[in-house]
Structure formats: structure tokens, C-alpha cells
Design a protein around this motif. Structure first.
Motif, short mmCIF file in Angstrom:
data_model
loop_
_atom_site.label_atom_id
_atom_site.label_comp_id
_atom_site.label_asym_id
_atom_site.label_seq_id
_atom_site.Cartn_x
_atom_site.Cartn_y
_atom_site.Cartn_z
N LEU A 164 0.84 -1.20 0.00
CA LEU A 164 0.00 0.00 0.00
C LEU A 164 0.87 1.26 0.00
O LEU A 164 0.64 2.20 -0.77
N GLU A 165 1.90 1.24 0.84
CA GLU A 165 2.78 2.40 0.94
C GLU A 165 3.59 2.63 -0.34
O GLU A 165 3.96 3.77 -0.64
N GLN B 186 8.23 12.96 -1.21
CA GLN B 186 9.12 13.36 -0.11
C GLN B 186 8.49 12.96 1.22
O GLN B 186 9.18 12.48 2.13
N LYS B 187 7.18 13.13 1.35
CA LYS B 187 6.46 12.77 2.57
C LYS B 187 6.55 11.26 2.82
O LYS B 187 6.72 10.82 3.95
N ARG B 188 6.46 10.51 1.74
CA ARG B 188 6.55 9.05 1.86
C ARG B 188 7.97 8.61 2.23
O ARG B 188 8.15 7.70 3.05
N ASN B 189 8.95 9.22 1.61
CA ASN B 189 10.35 8.82 1.84
C ASN B 189 10.76 8.92 3.31
O ASN B 189 11.63 8.19 3.77
N LYS C 179 13.15 5.66 5.43
CA LYS C 179 14.57 5.79 5.77
C LYS C 179 14.81 5.63 7.27
O LYS C 179 13.87 5.62 8.06
N PRO C 180 16.07 5.54 7.69
CA PRO C 180 16.37 5.46 9.13
C PRO C 180 15.92 6.72 9.85
O PRO C 180 15.70 7.78 9.26
#
Length: 714
Positions: free
Chosen positions: A98-99, A213-216, A220-221
Motif C-alpha cells: 500500500l505504501e 518526499q512525505k513518503r520517503n 529511511k532510518p
């Protein structure tokens, strides 16, 4: 229609948009096996459909999604570890899918989005809610932690500190709080919710919002340097250990999971979550807490079915305006039930009203209610010296002194002043309901209603059926209990009913341990810190009152002379005779005083310790202390079930947790038996059988141990 299942639909909209609708059969949306599979198929369909520009995730229920189907947990957690690990990875892959959709996604949230429901919305790029939204990750209350990516996504969305606070407490969060934390992107009115979410999706699809950008941020860590990480997680672990302790491993595991995953990208962090989720699901705490949740749901369903003919309860009354009467009045008034507080003297009425006012003032001080709300609640309580004030009462709770003669006189008198439809109940912890019924003409309109002190905190109400009580009477008392916000459990009449009947063998075993030379300070420490009781037996007796305990002890000895005779050396009686009544007199097993802030402090009663040492002194291991105290309680609980005093093992477990504070992580007596193992219980009991009948197990239990059959349904 791009996809249509029984619970999930994927509907094509204009401009390349698609709406994924969750609409499960039944009253609420939840992820059972079928729904999760359909959800997966809908996402795969959206993923493979060309020309799509955005997905709107909606619900057709008043609540978005309440989480996973907990009824499937017991069977799921019993799977071999490798099989369970495979399932949890399958589930988390769905939310990753989904993501990872190649277009923006927006959740439209109304009502509850809890557990798996919360994890679902975390996997979308934007979250728009109305002001009814309640969002949370309550999994720790079931002995587990988020398993569909909640530890990974929540920590990256709102920061590790905020995420750990939400996850380790399991508390729900309002829409306004979620907006402040950044869990949701906007809160709008209900009538504008879907349109606002749709506009957000269109703007994202048109490139006006940087959704990638919001998803990234969630892939990430965590952005924590070494010092920040050390400080953040060390503080969290210290706070969790202080509040949850060693008996509840889930909150600490959640912190460790976030810490371990902090330096990794999503795939590695998700592997860590999967592994730790599986570990928790195999613990006895998870089995116990999930079992309790299911037992609680079963009991609620059972009592609601009793209210087949709802009866209007507009006016209640309580006779006896002491602390208990004031507490009952307070609880009724808080739930918007008008109640008369009746007593024979003004001083008692003042005490009862003062108690109710003090409780309300504390609520105001904590910001739970306003002063205006307090005023409205107080107005629901009518203090009265006159029996005429009871004319319109639908139900009456008699809560005068614990004396059968006094209660009988009061019950006979009050019956003359109430209408013929009024149900009369008695709040008693030990006196036979059948006996008290004899003082009434309308015996069918009478039953027991045993509240636990303090009324406003203790959720249990024992409803005691006499041999005369009609079903309509029980129905009405159940209804009143539910309206008060209580958890009613119906039991049949016997000395001590259920809760006190199983408590007193435990206290008798405590007395015998003292006579045999045990140290009550060590006993309390073992039962609190190792077994998990909120209070050890010595402290419990001080809180209850040694006078109350001795009275109940005599009642139980009279009712069960073979199993619960008064001991030759009776420490409870000795303290009672010396007017060392516990907290009532500031001396009992402990001495009580208040510190500068008014908080009660306890210190061991050295005089009592000196007197007890005259019986000799002997060291007992923690295991011996636990076994000698718990076997009599276990045995009596089993007898109550076999004698139909209580109708199910599930109700017995819930009654002990709600009424006595039995350690929830052990799940009640019957869940504790399962964890211990019947063969081990028999072995332990046989070791102590020479101590008396309370340690001699029933033939039925021995038979179950031979066939390895247990008492609980799940």
C-alpha cells in the motif's frame, strides 16, 4: 468496479482516481483473515491497473477500522514459530505494498482507527480526519506490540519519543492531539471530510504536494545521532520499566524494536518488528491478556443478552450515606442517573455528600470535568432523611452497616415506602441473600448487589441471585450496573458469594504461614513483586480493615467449617482485639502516617513483628510462599465453578481481576492453571495436602489433569 470482495471494494472514480472502501459484514470494520486477503487483492489490483493517479482509502462504517480480529489471535499465536513468522511477514508486506503504490494515497478517517486500523492509515501518504477520530496502537494491552509496521512508521512520522509514548502506553489519541503530533495532516468537520480528503488527493496527484518526499520520510532510518539515540532510548527504557515492570514485556520490547530499527531502512526495520512480534506472541502474558480480552467481550455480550426487555431507570436510591453509599451515589450521578442518598441522620448525609464532592473536585483539578459539569452532577444527588423521597425510585441499593439484623429491619421498612415495581438490592460482602430475602414480602423483587471499594475505581459488581429472585429483577439490576459503567457478573448465593469466598482461603493460608514463622514483609514483597498482586495479603488486610476481615472470617468459618475454620492462633483476631484495624486506626500489620504532601506512608509494625517472632521464625522460599497462598484460592475457585456459584471459568477470571486485582498478565485463576499446567498443580497441592482441606484438590480437577483437559473455552 475494479475489485469487489465481501468486505472490500475498489471503485474507479474520475480523473484516474480510485477509492478503496472498507465495509465489513457486521457492525465494525476489522481485519479478519478474509478481509486482510481481500485488502491485499484490492491493493494488487490498484498496483497493476494502468492510468491510476491516486487512491482514497475510506470506510462505510461510523468507525474507520478497529484493528485485527482478536478472536483469531489465540489460534494464530499457537502456530509453530516459523509459520507465525511467515504469516506476519505476509501481513506487513500488504501494508508495504500500500505504501509503495506508484501514486499518492489519502486516508479518510472517522471514528476509531486502532491497532491494525492505525497501521493502515500510517501506510498512506496523507491522513485527513474529522473531529470524531480516535487513533491509537493499543496492542501492549494484549501483551504484544504493533505488528503491521506500526513501530517503524509511527516512529518515523512523529519521532521516536512520541511514538514510544503512544505505543508503550497503548492510549488512544483524539483528533486534535493527532493533528498536534503530526499523525494526521488535517482535521475537518464531518460533512466536509470526504471532499477535503479528495481535494488533498487531487492536489497531490497534480504535483502541487510533494507526496513522494512525505513518503520517503517513512522509508529511511530515524534522524538521530549517537548521543540523541542513547539519551532517547535510555530514558524510554527507564520510564517503561518504572510503569510496566518486569511482568509486562511488551512495552519494553516495543522500545527495543524502535531502537533496533532506528538505523535501518524500512525493509530491515520491518524484519526486526516481525521477529520481535513473533517473540511476544509466544509469551504467557500475550496468551493471558488476549484471553482476558476475549473473556471480557464474552461476558459483556452475555449480560447484554439478559436485558431482553429494557426497563427504564430514571431514579435510583441508596440507603446508608457512608463512604460506600456516597461512592454509589457519585457513580450513578456521574452516569446521569438521578439518585437519592437516604440516611437517618444529617451527619451521615453530610459525610456521603462530602465524599461525592471530594471525588468530583479531584476530577475538576485534573481537568477531567469543568466546575459547571461538577455542579450538574451534584444536582443529580438528592440527600434525604425522609422515606417519602423513595416513592419514585426504580431501584434501591441498601448499603447500611454489615449486620444481618440491621439490614433485615431496614429492608422491611423500606419496602413499605416504595412502589410495587421497585427492585430492592442489598450491598453486602458476606450476608446470605436468601436470609435477607425473608424480611421482604416481594422476595422476587430482591437480590444482592455487591460493590467493591472504592466504588468509582473498581469495575466489578457481583449480582447475587437468591432462590426467590425473578429474571426481571436480575435483568433490571444488570441494566443499572451497565448504566453505571460497571461490569456485572451474576453469581448464586453462598457465604462470601464468589469473590470473598475465594479470597478467604488465601488469607487463611497467609495466617498459617505467619504461625509457621514466615515474615509478613517478605510475603508481601513476594506476592507483589514476584506474583504481581497490587497488594500483598498483610497490606490488603490493613486496607480492608482488620475488623471487616475478622467479621467476614467468622461468616466464612460458619459457612465452611470444614475448609475455613477459625485458626487456633488467629493473627487477624489478635489485631482486631487490640484495635489495630489497619489504615482505619493507622496501625495494623503496618503503621501509617502522611508525608508533607499528604500521601499515606507505611512502615512495618515492629511491635507486631516482635509478637509474631514468639511463634518462631522460619525462612520460606518465594516458590513456597506463592504455592501455599495460591493453591487454596485456586481450589476454592474450582469448587465455585463446580457448584455453579459462578457459571463459567471466563467469568471467574474476570471477577477476580476486576474485584481483587488478580494480576492481569496471569489472566485469572483458570488461565494461571493453564500456564502452570494441571499436572504441576496436582504435584504442588499434594506436597501441601497435610496442611488441610484447602490444599486437597477436587476429584474433577484430578480427572482433568489425567486427560489434560482445561476449563477455559479458548
Amino acid at each position: 468496479m475494479l475489485y469487489e470482495g465481501k468486505n472490500i471494494q475498489l471503485v474507479q472514480q474520475e480523473n484516474g482516481l480510485v477509492e478503496l472502501i472498507i465495509d465489513c459484514h457486521g457492525s465494525v470494520n476489522k481485519f479478519d483473515k478474509e478481509t486482510l486477503e481481500e485488502f491485499n487483492q484490492a491493493i494488487i489490483t490498484a498496483q497493476s491497473t494502468s492510468g491510476l493517479r491516486g487512491l482514497l482509502l475510506t470506510s462505510n462504517k461510523t468507525a474507520f477500522l478497529v484493528g485485527a480480529d482478536i478472536t483469531e489471535f489465540i489460534a494464530k499465536f499457537a502456530l509453530p514459530e516459523a509459520e507465525l513468522a511467515s504469516w506476519i511477514k505476509y501481513a506487513t508486506d500488504i501494508f508495504d505494498r500500500l505504501e509503495d503504490l506508484p501514486f499518492p494515497t489519502v486516508s479518510v478517517i472517522t471514528g476509531f482507527a486502532l491497532g491494525g486500523g492505525c497501521e493502515t492509515i500510517l501506510a498512506t501518504d496523507y491522513r485527513i480526519s474529522d473531529d470524531t477520530a480516535v487513533i491509537g496502537l493499543p496492542e501492549v494491552k494484549l501483551g504484544i506490540m504493533p505488528g503491521f509496521g506500526g513501530t517503524v512508521r509511527m516512529s518515523r512520522l512523529i519521532g521516536a519519543d512520541n511514538a514510544m509514548k503512544l505505543i508503550t502506553t497503548g492510549k488512544n489519541t483524539t483528533a486534535a492531539e493527532c493533528l498536534k503530533l503530526g499523525i494526521v495532516d488535517a482535521v475537518v468537520s464531518k460533512d466536509k471530510l470526504k471532499q477535503s480528503a479528495l481535494e488533498t488527493l487531487i492536489q497531490a496527484a497534480d504535483g502541487e504536494f510533494d507526496w513522494q518526499q512525505k513518503r520517503n520520510q517513512k522509508l529511511k532510518p530515524l534522524k538521530l545521532n549517537q548521543n540523541e539515540s542513547l539519551m532517547c532510548f535510555s530514558l524510554a527504557k527507564a520510564m517503561v520499566f518504572q510503569t510496566a515492570g518486569k511482568h509486562y514485556p511488551a512495552p519494553m520490547m516495543a522500545v527495543s524494536t524502535i531502537e533496533q530499527g532506528a538505523r535501518h531502512n524500512r525493509p530491515q526495520a520491518m524484519e526486526i518488528e516481525n521477529k520481535n512480534f513473533v517473540h511476544l506472541s509466544k509469551t504467557s502474558q500475550a496468551k493471558a491478556l488476549v484471553g482476558l480480552f476475549l473473556a471480557d467481550q464474552c461476558i459483556k455480550s452475555k449480560v447484554k443478552k439478559l436485558v431482553v426487555t429494557p426497563q427504564e431507570i430514571n431514579n435510583a436510591a441508596v440507603l446508608g450515606a457512608g463512604i460506600m453509599g456516597g461512592g454509589i451515589a457519585y457513580q450513578s450521578a456521574c452516569k446521569n442517573i438521578a439518585i437519592t442518598l437516604k440516611d437517618i441522620n444529617q451527619e451521615a448525609l453530610d459525610l456521603g455528600m462530602s465524599h461525592a464532592c471530594n471525588l468530583l473536585e479531584k476530577q475538576v483539578a485534573r481537568g477531567k470535568i469543568t466546575a459547571a459539569q461538577m455542579g450538574k452532577i451534584i444536582c443529580k444527588i438528592n440527600p434525604s432523611l425522609d422515606y417519602a423521597s423513595l416513592n419514585n425510585a426504580d431501584i434501591i441499593v441498601e448499603a447500611v452497616v454489615e449486620n444481618p439484623n440491621v439490614k433485615s429491619q431496614v429492608l422491611a421498612e423500606v419496602e413499605k415506602h416504595v412502589n410495587s415495581n421497585c427492585v430492592i438490592t442489598t450491598n453486602t460482602s458476606t450476608i446470605s441473600i436468601d436470609l435477607l430475602a425473608e424480611s421482604l414480602d416481594r422476595k422476587d423483587k430482591f437480590c444482592g448487589m455487591h460493590f467493591f471499594n472504592p466504588v468509582h475505581r473498581m469495575p466489578l459488581v457481583e449480582i447475587i441471585r437468591s432462590k426467590y429472585s425473578s429474571e426481571d429483577t436480575i435483568n433490571k439490576v444488570v441494566q443499572y450496573s451497565l448504566a453505571m459503567g460497571k461490569s456485572p457478573i451474576i453469581v448464586n448465593d453462598c457465604p462470601g458469594f464468589f469473590v470473598n469466598r475465594v479470597l478467604f482461603p488465601y488469607l487463611a493460608a497467609f495466617n498459617q504461614l505467619l504461625v509457621d514463622g514466615a515474615d509478613f514483609i517478605q510475603i508481601d514483597k513476594v506476592m507483589e513483586q514476584e506474583f504481581g498482586w497490587p497488594m500483598g495479603p498483610a497490606y490488603l488486610l490493613d486496607v480492608v480493615g482488620l475488623d471487616t476481615a475478622y467479621h467476614a472470617q467468622r461468616v466464612m468459618a460458619s459457612g465452611y467449617p470444614h475448609r475455613m475454620p477459625l485458626a487456633e492462633t488467629n493473627i487477624i483476631h489478635e489485631l482486631f482485639e487490640q484495635n489495630n484495624l489497619g489504615q482505619k486506626t493507622n496501625s495494623g500489620f503496618y503503621l501509617y502516617s502522611k508525608d508533607k504532601k499528604g500521601k499515606v506512608q507505611k512502615t512495618p509494625n515492629l511491635d507486631l513483628i516482635s509478637r509474631l517472632e514468639q511463634h518462631g521464625s522460619k525462612h520460606f522460599s518465594s516458590e513456597e510462599i506463592i504455592q501455599r497462598l495460591m493453591i487454596p484460592m485456586i481450589n476454592e475457585t474450582i469448587l465455585c465453578l463446580e457448584e455453579n456459584i459462578i457459571s463459567s471459568a471466563e467469568e471467574a477470571d474476570m471477577a477476580l481481576i476486576y474485584g481483587l486485582g488478580f494480576p492481569a498478565f496471569r489472566g485469572g485463576v483458570f488461565r494461571y492453571i493453564e500456564t502452570l499446567g494441571l499436572a504441576e498443580l496436582v504435584k504442588q497441592a499434594d506436597t501441601y495436602s497435610k496442611l488441610g482441606p484447602c490444599y486437597q484438590l477436587t476429584p474433577n480437577l484430578r480427572s482433568k489433569s489425567e486427560t489434560n483437559k482445561y476449563y477455559l473455552a479458548n
